[in-house]
Design an enzyme around this catalytic site. Structure first.
Site, PDB file in Angstrom:
ATOM      1  N   HIS A  42     -44.808  36.127  43.286  1.00 22.33           N
ATOM      2  CA  HIS A  42     -45.064  36.044  41.844  1.00 22.33           C
ATOM      3  C   HIS A  42     -44.669  37.374  41.206  1.00 22.33           C
ATOM      4  O   HIS A  42     -44.491  38.381  41.901  1.00 22.33           O
ATOM      5  CB  HIS A  42     -46.559  35.816  41.600  1.00 22.33           C
ATOM      6  CG  HIS A  42     -47.361  36.999  42.005  1.00 22.33           C
ATOM      7  ND1 HIS A  42     -47.736  37.222  43.309  1.00 22.33           N
ATOM      8  CD2 HIS A  42     -47.806  38.077  41.311  1.00 22.33           C
ATOM      9  CE1 HIS A  42     -48.382  38.369  43.387  1.00 22.33           C
ATOM     10  NE2 HIS A  42     -48.444  38.918  42.191  1.00 22.33           N
ATOM     11  N   HIS A 124     -41.921  43.389  38.933  1.00 21.75           N
ATOM     12  CA  HIS A 124     -41.434  43.226  40.310  1.00 21.75           C
ATOM     13  C   HIS A 124     -42.142  42.086  41.018  1.00 21.75           C
ATOM     14  O   HIS A 124     -43.260  41.722  40.651  1.00 21.75           O
ATOM     15  CB  HIS A 124     -41.625  44.522  41.105  1.00 21.75           C
ATOM     16  CG  HIS A 124     -43.074  44.873  41.323  1.00 21.75           C
ATOM     17  ND1 HIS A 124     -43.844  45.472  40.346  1.00 21.75           N
ATOM     18  CD2 HIS A 124     -43.898  44.683  42.383  1.00 21.75           C
ATOM     19  CE1 HIS A 124     -45.066  45.651  40.809  1.00 21.75           C
ATOM     20  NE2 HIS A 124     -45.138  45.173  42.043  1.00 21.75           N
TER      21      HIS A 124
HETATM   22  P1  2AM Z   1     -48.315  44.514  43.831  1.00 22.85           P
HETATM   23  O1  2AM Z   1     -47.672  43.240  44.284  1.00 22.85           O
HETATM   24  O2  2AM Z   1     -47.330  45.546  43.409  1.00 22.85           O
HETATM   25  O3  2AM Z   1     -49.314  45.032  44.843  1.00 22.85           O
HETATM   26  C1  2AM Z   1     -52.347  40.708  42.758  1.00 22.85           C
HETATM   27  O4  2AM Z   1     -52.911  41.687  43.531  1.00 22.85           O
HETATM   28  C2  2AM Z   1     -51.232  41.256  41.903  1.00 22.85           C
HETATM   29  O5  2AM Z   1     -51.740  42.281  41.054  1.00 22.85           O
HETATM   30  C3  2AM Z   1     -50.091  41.888  42.672  1.00 22.85           C
HETATM   31  O6  2AM Z   1     -48.885  41.530  42.030  1.00 22.85           O
HETATM   32  C4  2AM Z   1     -50.319  43.369  42.576  1.00 22.85           C
HETATM   33  O7  2AM Z   1     -49.153  44.135  42.516  1.00 22.85           O
HETATM   34  C5  2AM Z   1     -51.009  43.474  41.259  1.00 22.85           C
HETATM   35  N1  2AM Z   1     -51.929  44.610  41.241  1.00 22.85           N
HETATM   36  C6  2AM Z   1     -52.924  44.850  42.112  1.00 22.85           C
HETATM   37  N2  2AM Z   1     -53.588  45.974  41.754  1.00 22.85           N
HETATM   38  C7  2AM Z   1     -52.993  46.438  40.630  1.00 22.85           C
HETATM   39  C8  2AM Z   1     -53.208  47.541  39.769  1.00 22.85           C
HETATM   40  N3  2AM Z   1     -54.202  48.406  39.967  1.00 22.85           N
HETATM   41  N4  2AM Z   1     -52.379  47.705  38.713  1.00 22.85           N
HETATM   42  C9  2AM Z   1     -51.384  46.843  38.484  1.00 22.85           C
HETATM   43  N5  2AM Z   1     -51.137  45.764  39.258  1.00 22.85           N
HETATM   44  C10 2AM Z   1     -51.929  45.565  40.318  1.00 22.85           C
END
Ligand code: 2AM
EC number: 3.1.4.58
Length: 175
Positions: A42, A124
């Protein structure tokens, strides 16, 4: 009811999930990192963190009022963030519609007490996790395009050692 870990995101069409998973298997070695499950691929628009049912309801109401046109997303960039251990797929030029949608959702989240990272939004799709060692990235030249016609609110559930994302609600963008 207790809090839930929530985020707004764009999900990928099934066919795109399958294509990306095949490309990922051909492109990265097994040691590069832990592949994210196809169904979990996603693009996050706004991360909310742990949210009460009341806040979730308010943010859903605001999301349902968003009027924005659908847009095309070109996936033609990849990168590695060694510190969080993430290998990702993204776009060389983020479409304006994507940036507008993310910015609106992030502003609404912030106004409702959901801490937003001070780092600029970098759209991303996480492909691999636990990628803390150097990773050979594919040369540019790969390219997928899909139309983003809706966005969703997801809950992140962790059970039996696995994270699963569950769409709680989705809203259309204008055709
Ligand atoms: P990531 O894939 O770069 O880890 C569920 O966890 C989603 O939320 C993931 O896409 C994750 O990004 C994102 N996510 C988790 N913690 C986050 C944070 N503190 N700030 C922004 N995005 C976050």
């Amino acid at each position: 009811m207790s809090t839930q870990r929530l985020f707004f995101a764009i999900s990928l069409p099934d066919a795109m999930q399958q294509q990306l998973v095949r490309w990922r298997a051909d492109t990265f070695s097994a040691e590069a990192g832990r592949p994210v499950a196809a169904a979990n691929l996603h693009l996050t628009l706004a991360f909310l963190g742990e949210v009460t049912p009341e806040t979730a309801q308010r943010l859903q109401t605001l999301a349902s009022r968003i009027v924005q046109p659908a847009f095309d997303l070109d996936l033609d960039d990849a990168g590695h963030w060694p510190r969080p251990g993430v290998v990702w797929l993204g776009c060389q030029r983020a479409p304006r519609g994507l940036l507008q949608l993310a910015s609106l959702l992030r502003a609404q989240a912030a106004r409702h007490g959901c801490h937003q990272s001070p780092q600029p939004f970098h759209p991303h799709i996480t492909l691999l996790r636990q990628a803390t060692q150097p990773v050979a990235l594919p040369p540019r030249g790969f390219h997928w395009r899909f139309r983003v016609a809706q966005f969703s609110l997801f809950a992140s559930d962790f059970a039996q050692g696995r994270t699963r994302y569950r769409a709680l609600a989705s809203w259309p963008l204008q055709p």
